[in-house]
Design a protein around this motif. Sequence first.
Motif, mmCIF file in Angstrom:
data_model
loop_
_atom_site.group_PDB
_atom_site.id
_atom_site.type_symbol
_atom_site.label_atom_id
_atom_site.label_comp_id
_atom_site.label_asym_id
_atom_site.label_seq_id
_atom_site.Cartn_x
_atom_site.Cartn_y
_atom_site.Cartn_z
ATOM 1 N N SER A 143 -25.341 -17.141 121.694
ATOM 2 C CA SER A 143 -24.962 -17.036 120.290
ATOM 3 C C SER A 143 -24.991 -15.555 119.872
ATOM 4 O O SER A 143 -25.719 -14.750 120.447
ATOM 5 C CB SER A 143 -25.968 -17.869 119.497
ATOM 6 O OG SER A 143 -26.173 -17.302 118.246
ATOM 7 N N GLY A 169 -21.316 -15.054 115.636
ATOM 8 C CA GLY A 169 -21.929 -15.179 114.313
ATOM 9 C C GLY A 169 -22.669 -13.943 113.831
ATOM 10 O O GLY A 169 -22.932 -13.814 112.632
ATOM 11 N N ASN A 170 -22.983 -13.021 114.714
ATOM 12 C CA ASN A 170 -23.621 -11.761 114.303
ATOM 13 C C ASN A 170 -22.644 -10.881 113.519
ATOM 14 O O ASN A 170 -23.050 -9.967 112.805
ATOM 15 C CB ASN A 170 -24.119 -10.990 115.536
ATOM 16 C CG ASN A 170 -23.037 -10.811 116.585
ATOM 17 O OD1 ASN A 170 -22.276 -11.722 116.879
ATOM 18 N ND2 ASN A 170 -22.941 -9.621 117.130
ATOM 19 N N LEU A 184 -19.206 -12.372 112.245
ATOM 20 C CA LEU A 184 -18.495 -13.189 111.252
ATOM 21 C C LEU A 184 -18.363 -14.635 111.708
ATOM 22 O O LEU A 184 -18.140 -14.893 112.889
ATOM 23 C CB LEU A 184 -17.088 -12.595 111.077
ATOM 24 C CG LEU A 184 -16.234 -13.103 109.932
ATOM 25 C CD1 LEU A 184 -15.469 -11.944 109.316
ATOM 26 C CD2 LEU A 184 -15.258 -14.169 110.396
ATOM 27 N N GLY A 232 -13.334 -14.844 113.244
ATOM 28 C CA GLY A 232 -14.552 -15.176 113.991
ATOM 29 C C GLY A 232 -14.318 -15.130 115.496
ATOM 30 O O GLY A 232 -15.138 -14.624 116.262
ATOM 31 N N THR A 280 -16.013 -12.622 118.619
ATOM 32 C CA THR A 280 -16.587 -12.958 119.932
ATOM 33 C C THR A 280 -16.049 -12.022 121.021
ATOM 34 O O THR A 280 -16.704 -11.782 122.019
ATOM 35 C CB THR A 280 -16.299 -14.434 120.344
ATOM 36 O OG1 THR A 280 -14.924 -14.586 120.672
ATOM 37 C CG2 THR A 280 -16.680 -15.419 119.259
ATOM 38 N N GLY A 292 -13.487 -18.079 121.913
ATOM 39 C CA GLY A 292 -13.740 -19.504 121.696
ATOM 40 C C GLY A 292 -12.729 -20.370 122.421
ATOM 41 O O GLY A 292 -12.393 -20.106 123.585
ATOM 42 N N THR A 293 -12.242 -21.376 121.716
ATOM 43 C CA THR A 293 -11.218 -22.262 122.292
ATOM 44 C C THR A 293 -9.820 -21.695 122.057
ATOM 45 O O THR A 293 -8.841 -22.204 122.586
ATOM 46 C CB THR A 293 -11.257 -23.647 121.616
ATOM 47 O OG1 THR A 293 -10.974 -23.444 120.215
ATOM 48 C CG2 THR A 293 -12.604 -24.327 121.755
ATOM 49 N N SER A 331 -8.576 -21.871 119.107
ATOM 50 C CA SER A 331 -8.102 -22.634 117.937
ATOM 51 C C SER A 331 -9.145 -22.623 116.829
ATOM 52 O O SER A 331 -10.348 -22.668 117.118
ATOM 53 C CB SER A 331 -7.835 -24.085 118.315
ATOM 54 O OG SER A 331 -6.822 -24.145 119.269
ATOM 55 N N PRO A 332 -8.693 -22.578 115.568
ATOM 56 C CA PRO A 332 -9.631 -22.506 114.446
ATOM 57 C C PRO A 332 -10.319 -23.831 114.143
ATOM 58 O O PRO A 332 -9.966 -24.863 114.713
ATOM 59 C CB PRO A 332 -8.733 -22.094 113.285
ATOM 60 C CG PRO A 332 -7.378 -22.604 113.650
ATOM 61 C CD PRO A 332 -7.294 -22.547 115.141
ATOM 62 N N THR A 364 -16.377 -24.236 116.589
ATOM 63 C CA THR A 364 -17.248 -23.094 116.885
ATOM 64 C C THR A 364 -17.305 -22.869 118.393
ATOM 65 O O THR A 364 -16.724 -23.631 119.176
ATOM 66 C CB THR A 364 -18.686 -23.328 116.369
ATOM 67 O OG1 THR A 364 -19.292 -24.299 117.217
ATOM 68 C CG2 THR A 364 -18.714 -23.775 114.926
ATOM 69 N N THR A 365 -18.039 -21.865 118.774
ATOM 70 C CA THR A 365 -18.133 -21.546 120.199
ATOM 71 C C THR A 365 -18.982 -22.576 120.949
ATOM 72 O O THR A 365 -18.969 -22.589 122.168
ATOM 73 C CB THR A 365 -18.679 -20.119 120.405
ATOM 74 O OG1 THR A 365 -19.879 -19.972 119.657
ATOM 75 C CG2 THR A 365 -17.686 -19.078 119.967
HETATM 76 N N1 UDP Z 1 -14.303 -19.922 116.148
HETATM 77 C C1 UDP Z 1 -13.157 -20.685 116.064
HETATM 78 N N2 UDP Z 1 -12.755 -21.391 117.150
HETATM 79 C C2 UDP Z 1 -13.451 -21.408 118.310
HETATM 80 C C3 UDP Z 1 -14.636 -20.659 118.384
HETATM 81 C C4 UDP Z 1 -15.046 -19.927 117.288
HETATM 82 O O1 UDP Z 1 -12.506 -20.728 115.024
HETATM 83 O O2 UDP Z 1 -13.032 -22.074 119.269
HETATM 84 C C5 UDP Z 1 -14.701 -19.096 114.997
HETATM 85 C C6 UDP Z 1 -15.531 -19.878 113.989
HETATM 86 O O3 UDP Z 1 -15.172 -19.443 112.703
HETATM 87 C C7 UDP Z 1 -16.951 -19.439 114.324
HETATM 88 C C8 UDP Z 1 -16.753 -18.004 114.712
HETATM 89 O O4 UDP Z 1 -15.514 -18.025 115.441
HETATM 90 O O5 UDP Z 1 -17.828 -19.572 113.242
HETATM 91 C C9 UDP Z 1 -17.858 -17.372 115.540
HETATM 92 O O6 UDP Z 1 -18.331 -18.283 116.476
HETATM 93 P P1 UDP Z 1 -19.734 -19.061 116.301
HETATM 94 O O7 UDP Z 1 -20.018 -19.312 114.874
HETATM 95 O O8 UDP Z 1 -19.688 -20.243 117.194
HETATM 96 O O9 UDP Z 1 -20.750 -17.989 116.876
HETATM 97 P P2 UDP Z 1 -22.309 -18.123 117.145
HETATM 98 O O10 UDP Z 1 -22.898 -18.957 116.036
HETATM 99 O O11 UDP Z 1 -22.465 -18.815 118.446
HETATM 100 O O12 UDP Z 1 -22.809 -16.730 117.180
#
Ligand code: UDP
Length: 251
Positions: free
Chosen positions: A20, A61-62, A64, A85, A89, A142-143, A145-146, A149-150
């Motif tokens: 994360s 998430g660190n 956005l 987001g 990543t 990520g995937t 696609s919006p 999450t990851t």
């Molecule tokens: N996200 C997305 N599709 C994905 C993976 C991530 O739209 O397949 C976006 C989503 O808005 C997510 C952001 O990227 O909140 C960052 O990823 P995540 O929140 O999973 O990060 P982590 O909490 O693991 O740091």
Amino acid sequence: MADAAPSGDTNRRRVLLKISGEGFIHPGERGIAMDAVLHLAQQTFRAAQHGPQIAIVMGGGNILRGAQFTSGASCIHEATAHYMGMLATVMNGLALQDALESLGCDTRLMTAIRMDGVAEPYIRRRARRHLEKGRIVILAGGTGSPFVTTDTAAAQRALELDASILLKATRVDGVFSDDPEKNPHAVLYGELTYEEVQRQNLRVMDHEAITKCMEYDLPILVFNFRKAGNIENAVLGQRVGTLIHGKKNGQ
Ligand code: UDP
């Protein structure tokens, strides 16, 4: 650690490590703290030296999370925010790649959204080949696609890469009966079934991610990345944190 495994070696343990974005910051901060990144890289490097194949799905998430922009007051469309987001990543992935390479690891960064000048596009067969050659594969975007999450990306990639387990590195010791950062009486579980996670509505991963793991009987280990040696232990199959799987106590 260049090309340690003979090519085509598929017998080694292959794991999917989900890191994360919280792993890249100090508590309460945002952005990227390179000392935190290096700390994670060192742990991953030590684990990799034992020979397992490691694919890492990077969070963001660190920097956005798309959900930050869901309020009607934002002029940014929620889908746009999720793409932002996903780009976060990739920034993390680049930082982790350099940190790992500064330690001598052979790595590849692959993105679900094409960014040819920055990283390789994610192609399943290519990712598997990199893993077989002993490279640590960092999966960003990520995937692609919006609105997910990851965590969902981690479940998806673990399944398509035939990982034996999904290792979810978090800032707490595992899965608790309640939020341990708010409730000091929250109980840490050693083991859970997917059904228990769903029935008790435990906040482990997205519903979608848990459902996918349950469907394909992919075990999940949730553990604390801040504890020294934990990534190494988790990657090597030692019991740390909470194990989520289909059956408990050999039932
Ligand atoms: N996200 C997305 N599709 C994905 C993976 C991530 O739209 O397949 C976006 C989503 O808005 C997510 C952001 O990227 O909140 C960052 O990823 P995540 O929140 O999973 O990060 P982590 O909490 O693991 O740091």
